[in-house]
Design a protein around this motif. Structure first.
Motif, PDB file in Angstrom:
ATOM      1  N   LEU A 214     -16.107  21.358 -12.905  1.00 31.57           N
ATOM      2  CA  LEU A 214     -16.786  20.925 -11.680  1.00 31.57           C
ATOM      3  C   LEU A 214     -17.872  19.900 -12.029  1.00 31.57           C
ATOM      4  CD1 LEU A 214     -16.637  21.879  -8.684  1.00 31.57           C
ATOM      5  CD2 LEU A 214     -18.410  23.528  -9.213  1.00 31.57           C
ATOM      6  N   GLY A 215     -18.071  18.934 -11.159  1.00 24.50           N
ATOM      7  CA  GLY A 215     -19.155  17.967 -11.356  1.00 24.50           C
ATOM      8  C   GLY A 215     -19.873  17.723 -10.048  1.00 24.50           C
ATOM      9  N   THR A 216     -21.097  17.209 -10.136  1.00 24.05           N
ATOM     10  CA  THR A 216     -21.821  16.862  -8.910  1.00 24.05           C
ATOM     11  C   THR A 216     -22.552  15.534  -9.094  1.00 24.05           C
ATOM     12  OG1 THR A 216     -23.845  18.043  -9.556  1.00 24.05           O
ATOM     13  CG2 THR A 216     -22.240  19.276  -8.256  1.00 24.05           C
ATOM     14  N   VAL A 217     -22.685  14.822  -7.983  1.00 22.17           N
ATOM     15  CA  VAL A 217     -23.541  13.633  -7.939  1.00 22.17           C
ATOM     16  C   VAL A 217     -24.499  13.850  -6.775  1.00 22.17           C
ATOM     17  CG1 VAL A 217     -23.654  11.121  -7.648  1.00 22.17           C
ATOM     18  CG2 VAL A 217     -21.662  12.159  -8.768  1.00 22.17           C
ATOM     19  N   THR A 218     -25.788  13.777  -7.074  1.00 28.86           N
ATOM     20  CA  THR A 218     -26.810  13.983  -6.035  1.00 28.86           C
ATOM     21  C   THR A 218     -27.630  12.706  -5.912  1.00 28.86           C
ATOM     22  OG1 THR A 218     -26.888  16.315  -6.587  1.00 28.86           O
ATOM     23  CG2 THR A 218     -28.761  15.448  -5.343  1.00 28.86           C
ATOM     24  N   THR A 219     -27.911  12.344  -4.669  1.00 28.29           N
ATOM     25  CA  THR A 219     -28.652  11.102  -4.452  1.00 28.29           C
ATOM     26  C   THR A 219     -29.359  11.141  -3.099  1.00 28.29           C
ATOM     27  OG1 THR A 219     -28.442   8.679  -4.572  1.00 28.29           O
ATOM     28  CG2 THR A 219     -26.596   9.850  -3.567  1.00 28.29           C
ATOM     29  N   SER A 220     -29.823   9.976  -2.655  1.00 29.31           N
ATOM     30  CA  SER A 220     -30.513   9.895  -1.368  1.00 29.31           C
ATOM     31  C   SER A 220     -29.485   9.811  -0.241  1.00 29.31           C
ATOM     32  CB  SER A 220     -31.383   8.634  -1.334  1.00 29.31           C
ATOM     33  OG  SER A 220     -30.534   7.500  -1.484  1.00 29.31           O
ATOM     34  N   ALA A 221     -29.953  10.053   0.990  1.00 23.66           N
ATOM     35  CA  ALA A 221     -29.069   9.916   2.155  1.00 23.66           C
ATOM     36  C   ALA A 221     -28.581   8.465   2.259  1.00 23.66           C
ATOM     37  CB  ALA A 221     -29.823  10.321   3.415  1.00 23.66           C
ATOM     38  N   GLU A 222     -29.419   7.545   1.805  1.00 21.91           N
ATOM     39  CA  GLU A 222     -29.067   6.120   1.910  1.00 21.91           C
ATOM     40  C   GLU A 222     -27.921   5.747   0.953  1.00 21.91           C
ATOM     41  OE1 GLU A 222     -32.428   3.708   0.904  1.00 21.91           O
ATOM     42  OE2 GLU A 222     -31.243   1.868   1.095  1.00 21.91           O
ATOM     43  N   LEU A 223     -27.973   6.263  -0.290  1.00 24.77           N
ATOM     44  CA  LEU A 223     -26.943   5.899  -1.269  1.00 24.77           C
ATOM     45  C   LEU A 223     -25.691   6.768  -1.164  1.00 24.77           C
ATOM     46  CD1 LEU A 223     -29.148   5.306  -4.471  1.00 24.77           C
ATOM     47  CD2 LEU A 223     -28.092   3.571  -3.009  1.00 24.77           C
ATOM     48  N   TYR A 224     -25.829   7.928  -0.529  1.00 28.82           N
ATOM     49  CA  TYR A 224     -24.725   8.885  -0.498  1.00 28.82           C
ATOM     50  C   TYR A 224     -23.407   8.304   0.053  1.00 28.82           C
ATOM     51  CZ  TYR A 224     -22.005  12.913   1.120  1.00 28.82           C
ATOM     52  OH  TYR A 224     -20.997  13.788   1.372  1.00 28.82           O
ATOM     53  N   PRO A 225     -23.419   7.555   1.175  1.00 29.87           N
ATOM     54  CA  PRO A 225     -22.137   7.064   1.687  1.00 29.87           C
ATOM     55  C   PRO A 225     -21.358   6.248   0.658  1.00 29.87           C
ATOM     56  CG  PRO A 225     -23.871   6.730   3.303  1.00 29.87           C
ATOM     57  CD  PRO A 225     -24.548   7.182   2.041  1.00 29.87           C
ATOM     58  N   GLN A 226     -22.091   5.544  -0.222  1.00 25.82           N
ATOM     59  CA  GLN A 226     -21.420   4.699  -1.219  1.00 25.82           C
ATOM     60  C   GLN A 226     -20.617   5.556  -2.209  1.00 25.82           C
ATOM     61  OE1 GLN A 226     -24.300   1.753  -2.229  1.00 25.82           O
ATOM     62  NE2 GLN A 226     -23.029   0.861  -3.847  1.00 25.82           N
ATOM     63  N   ILE A 227     -21.210   6.662  -2.651  1.00 31.73           N
ATOM     64  CA  ILE A 227     -20.496   7.512  -3.618  1.00 31.73           C
ATOM     65  C   ILE A 227     -19.413   8.321  -2.898  1.00 31.73           C
ATOM     66  CG2 ILE A 227     -22.343   9.309  -3.559  1.00 31.73           C
ATOM     67  CD1 ILE A 227     -20.449   8.616  -6.704  1.00 31.73           C
ATOM     68  N   LYS A 228     -19.711   8.777  -1.704  1.00 29.62           N
ATOM     69  CA  LYS A 228     -18.738   9.605  -0.964  1.00 29.62           C
ATOM     70  C   LYS A 228     -17.484   8.785  -0.625  1.00 29.62           C
ATOM     71  CE  LYS A 228     -17.255  13.033   1.768  1.00 29.62           C
ATOM     72  NZ  LYS A 228     -16.879  14.361   1.329  1.00 29.62           N
ATOM     73  N   THR A 229     -17.693   7.577  -0.126  1.00 33.79           N
ATOM     74  CA  THR A 229     -16.518   6.795   0.285  1.00 33.79           C
ATOM     75  C   THR A 229     -15.709   6.371  -0.939  1.00 33.79           C
ATOM     76  OG1 THR A 229     -17.890   4.818   0.424  1.00 33.79           O
ATOM     77  CG2 THR A 229     -17.462   5.960   2.479  1.00 33.79           C
ATOM     78  N   THR A 230     -16.376   6.120  -2.053  1.00 35.60           N
ATOM     79  CA  THR A 230     -15.633   5.771  -3.278  1.00 35.60           C
ATOM     80  C   THR A 230     -14.791   6.957  -3.715  1.00 35.60           C
ATOM     81  OG1 THR A 230     -17.360   4.250  -3.944  1.00 35.60           O
ATOM     82  CG2 THR A 230     -15.871   4.981  -5.679  1.00 35.60           C
ATOM     83  N   ALA A 231     -15.404   8.138  -3.742  1.00 37.99           N
ATOM     84  CA  ALA A 231     -14.677   9.339  -4.188  1.00 37.99           C
ATOM     85  C   ALA A 231     -13.484   9.611  -3.261  1.00 37.99           C
ATOM     86  CB  ALA A 231     -15.623  10.534  -4.215  1.00 37.99           C
TER      87      ALA A 231
END
Ligand SMILES: Cc1ncc(COP(=O)(O)O)c(C=O)c1O
Length: 389
Positions: A214-231
């Motif tokens: 399992l892995g996690t990436v934690t960030t700000s609400a502002e940067l989150y969409p960038q990592i979520k949409t990539t994943a």
């Protein structure tokens, strides 16, 4: 709320749980909707809603909510492994033509991803000395988008001055991502030290029982969409059992980390006094060169550290390791059990030569009684010396 309280309560607010303390394990691919309007609403709110198993389930969302709280960030995405979390971060926040700076002390497969995938994607990767601190400044270029840190460094355990690196990076308009697995969310607060994107190989201390990836990436609400949409575009998806085990591990993380710290330091101190040992690489020890930075930035030490032996022949070290009864040979760490591994940091460093004269080992000290672990190592040293004399 104090960390132990938070680890007990975070991620338990979902209306899907019907009051159960732990979330149900949602085995789901298809989610159905009563109307087309409901379906469109769910898809429209694609960063928060539960509309298809690959995108997230109430179990993964509970885990993500709890990790975000534990890390002190705003949003977390769960990924199928620590390496997937690293790969998703490095691809989400870079584009062809960008330049990134990567610590020379990173986990080997992070470097391999940079070399074999990122470079092919047109991203220029430059490695910096893990101890660069504010001296990283001259390495920035107009197209430097990201600095990737890991402190302490994998295998070599150097402490990075992350606040100094982050101050320079932010002044130059770059983001700072870091692999924060060593300290776990219990002993390091990434967002208070200037990190924008914190990665956990949750396989290690968060899961804590060596039974899930399992892995996690934690960030700000502002940067989150960038990592979520990539994943989402890559199709990364976390199994419900894994998310459940991650959440279950998180509940006892505070208690386990305190014990890991105590056991790790007991074994490390004992090793420091042994004639077979040239050097113990553990930033929690007061005479470690990284200790001042550790004491300033960290709240405690985990139980993963390095040991450089005196220049014994490799065969003697092999005899010693093979004879151990409680330290098992294994590539991972962070579980309840003790592990040992022979490491070769020299072959994965480019800015500094790694000049250890003797064999280098990596120990993960588990939750066994340290007296038993010390007795095991003592018998191992007898074996080491028997090979010579
Ligand atoms: C520091 C560090 N980061 C990331 C990883 C990768 O985690 P995973 O094995 O879950 O992909 C590891 C695994 O050993 C690690 O040691």
């Amino acid at each position: 709320m104090k960390k132990d309280t938070l680890l007990t309560h975070a991620g338990r607010t979902s209306p899907y749980f019907s009051g159960s303390v732990n979330p149900p394990v949602y085995h789901v691919s298809t989610v159905t909707f009563p109307t087309m309007a409901a379906m469109a609403d769910a898809q429209g709110d694609h960063l928060n809603s539960f509309y298809y198993g690959r995108i997230g389930t109430p179990t993964t969302m509970a885990f993500e909510e709890a990790v975000a709280a534990a890390e002190g960030g705003e949003r977390t995405i769960a990924l199928p492994s620590g390496l997937a979390a690293i790969a998703a971060t490095l691809t989400a926040f870079t584009a062809p033509g960008d330049h990134i700076l990567v610590s020379d002390g990173v986990y080997g497969p992070t470097r391999t991803f940079c070399q074999d995938i990122l470079k092919k994607n047109g991203v220029a990767v430059e490695y910096f000395h893990p101890l660069a601190g504010e001296n990283i400044a001259p390495l920035f270029k107009p197209n430097t988008r990201l600095v990737f840190c890991e402190s302490p460094g994998s295998l070599t355990f150097e402490m990075q001055d992350i606040p100094a690196i982050a101050a320079v990076a932010h002044a130059k308009g770059a983001l700072v991502a870091a692999d924060c697995t060593w300290a776990s969310p219990v002993f390091f607060r990434p967002f208070e030290k200037g990190i924008d994107i914190s990665i956990q190989a949750a396989t290690k201390y968060i899961v804590g029982h060596s039974d899930a990836m399992l892995g996690t990436v934690t960030t700000s609400a502002e940067l989150y969409p960038q990592i979520k949409t990539t994943a989402v575009k890559y199709g990364y998806s976390v199994g419900a059992e894994e998310a459940y085990l991650g959440l279950r591990g998180l509940r006892s993380l505070g208690a386990r980390m305190k014990q890991h710290q105590e056991n790790g330091l007991a074994v490390a101190r004992w090793l420091q006094g042994r004639p077979e040992v040239a050097h113990v690489l553990h930033p929690g020890l007061p005479d470690d060169p990284g200790h001042p930075v550790f004491a300033r930035d960290f709240l405690g030490a985990s139980s993963l550290f390095g040991v450089i032996l005196e220049p014994y022949p490799e065969e003697a070290m092999v005899q010693m390791i093979d004879s151990l009864k409680l330290f098992s040979l294994g590539f991972s760490w962070g579980g309840f059990e003790s592990l040992i591994m022979y490491t070769t940091p020299g072959i994965v460093r480019t800015t500094v030569l790694w000049n250890a004269d003797g064999p280098t080992l990596r120990l993960h000290v588990g939750l066994e009684d340290p007296e038993d672990l010390i007795a095991d190592l003592e018998a191992g040293f007898e074996r080491l010396n028997a090979f010579i004399y």
